[in-house]
Scaffold this motif. Structure first.
Motif, PDB file in Angstrom:
ATOM      1  N   PHE B 407       2.781   4.011  10.797  1.00  0.00           N
ATOM      2  CA  PHE B 407       3.739   4.909  10.151  1.00  0.00           C
ATOM      3  C   PHE B 407       3.774   4.704   8.636  1.00  0.00           C
ATOM      4  N   PHE B 408       4.048   3.459   8.232  1.00  0.00           N
ATOM      5  CA  PHE B 408       4.197   3.217   6.798  1.00  0.00           C
ATOM      6  C   PHE B 408       2.871   3.343   6.060  1.00  0.00           C
ATOM      7  N   CYS B 409       1.884   2.542   6.499  1.00  0.00           N
ATOM      8  CA  CYS B 409       0.639   2.495   5.723  1.00  0.00           C
ATOM      9  C   CYS B 409      -0.125   3.804   5.843  1.00  0.00           C
ATOM     10  N   TYR B 410      -0.400   4.214   7.091  1.00  0.00           N
ATOM     11  CA  TYR B 410      -1.312   5.343   7.252  1.00  0.00           C
ATOM     12  C   TYR B 410      -0.623   6.669   7.010  1.00  0.00           C
ATOM     13  N   ASP B 417      -0.202   8.468  -1.573  1.00  0.00           N
ATOM     14  CA  ASP B 417      -1.447   8.412  -2.336  1.00  0.00           C
ATOM     15  C   ASP B 417      -1.912   9.808  -2.719  1.00  0.00           C
ATOM     16  N   ARG B 418      -1.840  10.703  -1.739  1.00  0.00           N
ATOM     17  CA  ARG B 418      -2.341  12.047  -2.015  1.00  0.00           C
ATOM     18  C   ARG B 418      -1.479  12.733  -3.072  1.00  0.00           C
ATOM     19  N   LEU B 419      -0.193  12.432  -3.043  1.00  0.00           N
ATOM     20  CA  LEU B 419       0.700  13.094  -3.988  1.00  0.00           C
ATOM     21  C   LEU B 419       0.642  12.490  -5.383  1.00  0.00           C
ATOM     22  N   PHE B 420       0.667  11.166  -5.444  1.00  0.00           N
ATOM     23  CA  PHE B 420       0.849  10.543  -6.753  1.00  0.00           C
ATOM     24  C   PHE B 420      -0.365   9.785  -7.275  1.00  0.00           C
ATOM     25  N   PHE B 421      -1.225   9.353  -6.392  1.00  0.00           N
ATOM     26  CA  PHE B 421      -2.338   8.516  -6.850  1.00  0.00           C
ATOM     27  C   PHE B 421      -3.671   9.133  -6.484  1.00  0.00           C
ATOM     28  N   GLU B 422      -3.728  10.444  -6.657  1.00  0.00           N
ATOM     29  CA  GLU B 422      -4.921  11.141  -6.220  1.00  0.00           C
ATOM     30  C   GLU B 422      -6.155  10.647  -6.953  1.00  0.00           C
ATOM     31  N   ARG B 424      -7.008   7.862  -7.855  1.00  0.00           N
ATOM     32  CA  ARG B 424      -7.591   6.584  -7.419  1.00  0.00           C
ATOM     33  C   ARG B 424      -8.352   6.693  -6.119  1.00  0.00           C
ATOM     34  N   LEU B 425      -8.161   7.792  -5.408  1.00  0.00           N
ATOM     35  CA  LEU B 425      -8.841   7.923  -4.123  1.00  0.00           C
ATOM     36  C   LEU B 425     -10.343   7.875  -4.335  1.00  0.00           C
ATOM     37  N   PRO B 426     -11.128   7.410  -3.417  1.00  0.00           N
ATOM     38  CA  PRO B 426     -10.750   7.015  -2.066  1.00  0.00           C
ATOM     39  C   PRO B 426     -10.172   5.613  -1.945  1.00  0.00           C
ATOM     40  N   ASN B 427     -10.006   4.877  -3.071  1.00  0.00           N
ATOM     41  CA  ASN B 427      -9.363   3.576  -2.939  1.00  0.00           C
ATOM     42  C   ASN B 427      -7.883   3.771  -2.654  1.00  0.00           C
ATOM     43  N   PRO B 428      -7.366   3.233  -1.596  1.00  0.00           N
ATOM     44  CA  PRO B 428      -5.957   3.448  -1.285  1.00  0.00           C
ATOM     45  C   PRO B 428      -5.071   2.636  -2.220  1.00  0.00           C
ATOM     46  N   THR B 429      -3.911   3.184  -2.552  1.00  0.00           N
ATOM     47  CA  THR B 429      -2.923   2.439  -3.325  1.00  0.00           C
ATOM     48  C   THR B 429      -1.814   1.999  -2.373  1.00  0.00           C
ATOM     49  N   PHE B 430      -1.075   2.983  -1.877  1.00  0.00           N
ATOM     50  CA  PHE B 430      -0.055   2.663  -0.878  1.00  0.00           C
ATOM     51  C   PHE B 430      -0.586   2.850   0.539  1.00  0.00           C
ATOM     52  N   GLY B 431      -1.739   3.430   0.650  1.00  0.00           N
ATOM     53  CA  GLY B 431      -2.258   3.756   1.978  1.00  0.00           C
ATOM     54  C   GLY B 431      -2.853   2.573   2.698  1.00  0.00           C
TER      55      GLY B 431
END
Ligand SMILES: Nc1ncnc2c1ncn2[C@@H]1O[C@H](COP(=O)(O)OP(=O)(O)OP(=O)(O)O)[C@@H](O)[C@H]1O
Ligand SMILES: [Mg+2]
Lengths: 299, 595
Positions: B407-410, B417-422, B424-431
């Protein structure tokens, strides 16, 4: 136990006819036989502006058990009215009904109404909080709040959002003086109220009850946990408050009732039995039951 | 009533006077004797106490003795080999015939006799001999029937090193730039003590340069790169006339990036060369050590963390080594796959995570309890909620971990991540697992404890107090806020203490949602925004698991398990003490003399 008794003479071996009569009286009430309460004309023919609280045909049930039975009485303005009666007869219940504290208990049902200065207490549109602000209450057991002495006294003002230090200070001192507690606590107003002795807590609760200048003061055995000196002080206080406030006081102490009150109501098993000016009720009670109780024959 | 009644059911007492001299033995129920039950209860309490105290004592003894410097013993075995090291463990066993058979001819009979005199039992020692790069092992088992000679060489030295574990040997001389300057052990020791602080200082400088200076250069470059990436994404999304402006922005970002890169590369090289010179300087000095096969090996000071002549230490010097090791343990970072060095990042991670968890769980739990106790009408729904809560407390913690991961991570993390850290993808930040998700998962885990405990205290607030407040004309919320909560606060804190203790000791869910073996950075540092909730972190509980069961050199790591456990318990105790202190203060303030 009472079911076994029947109001028939001679069944039991009781020599004293007076005792037999009293037993009969008890049994009459216990069986729910309707008895007209003896109400002195001095409290029946009051004008509207002389009455602060008018109790009309008030009954109350805790769940399925009825505790108060069609009580009707008028509490005169500016006077001290005492409620007496044996333990469990419903004095506290009646008192708590006046400021609707019984609303908080699950399963309480009522019928009838009460009027505070002409305003219904139990009408559906009544704002209970505003209503309670018009009365002060001293509970049977002292119930100081977990805060400082000062905050305890000014609590009714605090919840009205009063922040002005001058007003608060003044009310605090006046109330504490009124409750004969000022001299004992004036140097430690910021200490916890829970560190006070039982008697001091009782007087603190009195101070809190008069802090917001209520129209009616409800006192449930305010001297029950006090020593004779403190009792004298509280009685002195009630004397002073008479006239200014209307006081409804429950007491088990006949002398106290006789000394303090202008009117006295005798309750028994949820019913109002007799209600008269104190001088008359204690000297020349109309009903046998009242006389027995006053003389300590039962209860 | 005046009528005395005798109920017929009441048993008649049989007395001897009625039945003459015939004494009638009455049957007496066992339950009327108090003492067996007393013994039973006392016994149960005793057993529980023995288990708890035993466990704590074991942890305390093992944990606190780990760092005490041992003597260095030299065993000469019958096959002519020598083993130099510290005895870490002793046990008794029954050696097989083959084991004796492996001995050289001349000693077999002697060994058999020796064993017979001990009824076939032998004592064996686990000797930590170190010198892994020479012998390919850290430990040797040596049995007493193999031993020919036991000595404690005066100049036996132990070196704790940055890598490769410990080094045991006999001090033989001091080297500067590859030339031996002395062969006298006293002089060598003096030179070591003279040179070592300088080497340590340089090592610190190197660490600073590598970690902080290079780290900040890297993060600056990374920021510029992210900016470029962001503009790229903007351009992709842009339509019509805004494209041109976006294009220009992108070009600007790219230019800024390349000019920064050029500048930083120069700086980078600069720092690198400084590091190289420092490294070269630290490598100049070394001690010469004679190992058990007779050869002399140089040990550069650059590789040394600590060293001492174990067999010459007085009591005070031992204490100072002990103290020094504790200091390292508490304040430094781990080395050698966590089996040596300190656990500071783990302590830090544990405390930060636990506090964050308390910060989340207390308001949630208290508000939930308030609602349940003060507002919700008793009924089927409320009972169902209560039952669900109590069952939640029994759900295995790993399940919470799985939930947190899913729930939290994925779910939440990838959305963030998609909203705020786009960029940086594909490296996850909060994901991915991190401090925040761990705290939330544990908050969920401890929520039932807090709710149930808080509800209990709220129920214990005397009704007369509530009525007093209502009688003064307080509203429900005012009553709760001014009377109920202050009065319940000490008890609520107790619930929090329980939750904290439970949360701080939890490992299983953390393995899934953010605790790692080795975190490159602390979750709080000097780089903006200072608290990095997305970072993974180290945790003492996980550290124990990792050191104890995942370590290469498990024998050396074993004592660390106890030490780390001791530390974890101490931290929990400290957190608890703080909370208890707070509670007692509140208790004195709000409740004390009330009867
Ligand atoms: N919360 C309650 N729920 C159910 N029954 C109640 C409750 N409070 C009081 N009663 C019952 O109502 C009756 C009257 O109680 P009440 O407290 O009014 O008596 P009282 O006259 O004040 O007695 P005392 O002089 O001992 O204070 C008692 O029989 C008591 O058991
Ligand atoms: Mg009462």
């Amino acid at each position: 136990m009472l079911q076994k008794l029947e109001p028939v003479d001679g069944r039991r071996n009781m020599k004293d006819p007076k005792i037999q009569e009293s037993v009969n009286a008890i049994v009459r009430v216990a069986h729910g036989m309707e008895m007209e309460p003896a109400i002195h004309p001095a409290v029946t023919h009051l004008k509207d502006n002389e009455v602060v609280l008018r109790i009309k045909e008030f009954s109350l049930w805790y769940g399925k058990t009825q505790t108060l039975f069609r009580i009707s009485m008028d509490i005169p303005k500016g006077k001290v009215t005492a409620l007496i009666g044996p333990s469990g007869c419903g004095k506290s219940t009646l008192l708590r009904s006046v400021n609707r504290l019984n609303d908080l208990i699950d399963g309480v049902r009522i019928s009838g109404d009460m009027l505070l200065n002409g305003d219904s207490i139990y009408a559906p549109e009544v704002d209970v909080i505003e209503l309670r602000k018009r009365m002060g209450m001293v509970a049977q057991k002292p119930n100081p709040f977990p805060m400082s002495i000062y905050e305890n006294v000014v609590f009714p003002l605090r919840i009205d959002g009063i922040r002005d230090r001058r007003i608060l200070d003044e009310v605090c001192e006046r109330s504490l003086r009124g409750a004969a507690l000022w001299d004992e606590v004036k140097d430690r107003l910021q200490d916890s109220a829970l560190a006070l002795s039982g008697g001091q807590q009782q007087r603190l609760c009195i101070a809190r009850a008069i802090a917001a200048d209520p129209e009616v003061l409800l006192m449930d055995e305010p001297a029950s946990s006090l020593d004779p000196i403190a009792t004298a002080k509280v009685e002195e206080l009630i004397h002073q408050l008479r006239g200014e406030y209307t006081i409804l006081i429950v007491t088990h102490n006949m002398q106290q009732a006789a000394r303090l009150s202008d009117f006295t109501a005798f309750m028994y098993m949820g019913r109002l039995i007799e209600y008269a000016p104190t001088g008359i009720l204690f000297v020349k009670p109309q009903l046998k039951e009242t006389e027995d109780y006053i003389l300590g024959r039962f209860g | 009533m005046y009528v005395e009644t005798v109920t017929p059911e009441q048993p008649q007492k049989i007395t001897t006077s009625q039945h003459g001299s015939k004494a009638v033995k009455r049957f007496v129920a066992l339950s009327s004797y108090g003492s067996p039950y007393l013994w039973l209860m006392g016994g149960m309490l005793g057993i529980s106490l023995v288990m708890i105290v035993g466990l704590l004592l074991l942890i305390l003894v093992m944990g606190s003795s780990t760092f005490w410097p041992q003597k260095i013993v030299q065993f000469e075995t019958v096959d002519g080999k020598r083993h130099l090291g510290e005895i870490t463990r002793t046990e008794t066993y029954k050696p097989s015939n083959e084991q004796v058979g492996e001995l050289p001819e001349a000693y077999r009979n002697k060994a058999r006799q020796f064993l017979e005199s001990q009824e076939g039992f032998s004592k064996r020692y686990l000797v930590r001999t170190g010198n892994y790069e020479l012998t390919n092992t850290h430990f040797h088992w040596i049995s007493d029937f193999q031993i020919q000679n036991t000595t404690y060489p005066e100049w036996a030295f132990v070196w704790e090193r940055v890598s490769w574990g410990r080094f045991y040997g006999i001090l033989k001389g001091f080297q500067v730039d590859g030339k031996t300057v002395t062969e006298d052990p006293w002089e060598t020791y003096r030179l070591f003590q003279e040179q070592f602080p300088g080497v340590q200082k340089k090592r610190k400088q190197i660490y600073h340069l590598e970690k902080e200076v290079l780290g900040s250069l890297n993060s600056r470059l990374e920021k510029a790169r992210l900016k470029v990436r962001e503009k790229e994404l903007n351009l992709k999304k842009a339509t019509g006339e805004s494209r041109e402006a976006r294009q220009r922005e992108l070009q600007e970002a790219i230019d800024a990036y390349s000019s920064l890169k050029e500048k930083l590369e120069a700086e980078y090289g600069n720092v690198r060369s400084r590091i190289e010179t420092l490294k070269a300087e630290t490598k100049r000095h070394g001690v010469l050590m004679q190992v058990t096969d007779g050869s002399v090996v140089p040990v550069p000071l650059a590789t040394i963390v600590r060293g001492y002549p174990a067999n010459q230490l007085g009591w005070l010097e031992k204490l100072s080594v002990y103290w020094d090791r504790w200091k390292e343990f508490l304040l430094e970072e781990p080395r050698e796959a966590n089996s040596e060095g300190g656990v500071f990042p783990a302590i830090f991670g544990t405390v930060v995570m636990t506090l964050l968890m308390s910060l989340v769980v207390s308001p949630l739990g208290v508000i939930a309890a308030l609602y349940l106790r003060e507002y919700a009408r008793a009924g089927v729904l409320v009972s169902a909620v209560r039952i669900a809560l109590n069952n939640l407390a029994g759900v295995p913690s790993i399940v919470f971990g799985v939930f947190g991961l899913g729930f939290f991570c994925y779910f939440l993390g990838t959305s963030i991540d998609r909203l705020f850290f786009e960029a940086r993808l594909p490296n996850p930040t909060f994901g991915t697992g991190g401090l925040l998700w761990s705290a939330l998962t544990l908050a969920l885990l401890t929520l039932p404890v807090v709710i149930v405990a808080s509800e209990e205290v709220l129920a214990a607030v005397p009704n007369s107090m509530r009525e007093g407040a209502y009688a003064c004309g307080a509203s429900k919320w005012q009553t709760i806020q001014r009377i109920v909560i202050p009065r319940a606060l000490p008890g609520i804190l107790t619930g929090m203490i329980l939750a904290m203790a439970r949360g701080a000791g939890e490992v299983a869910p953390l393995m899934l949602v953010g605790a790692v073996k080795l975190a490159p950075e602390l979750p709080i540092d000097g780089n903006f925004p200072f608290i990095h909730l997305e970072r993974s972190f180290m945790h003492l509980g996980f550290h124990i698991y990792d050191v104890g069961f995942q370590s290469q050199n498990s024998e050396a790591a074993k004592p660390m398990v106890f030490t780390t456990t001791l530390l974890l318990i101490l931290i929990i105790v400290i957190l608890n003490l703080v909370a208890i202190y707070l509670r007692n203060r509140l208790y004195r303030k709000f409740i004390s003399r009330e009867v």
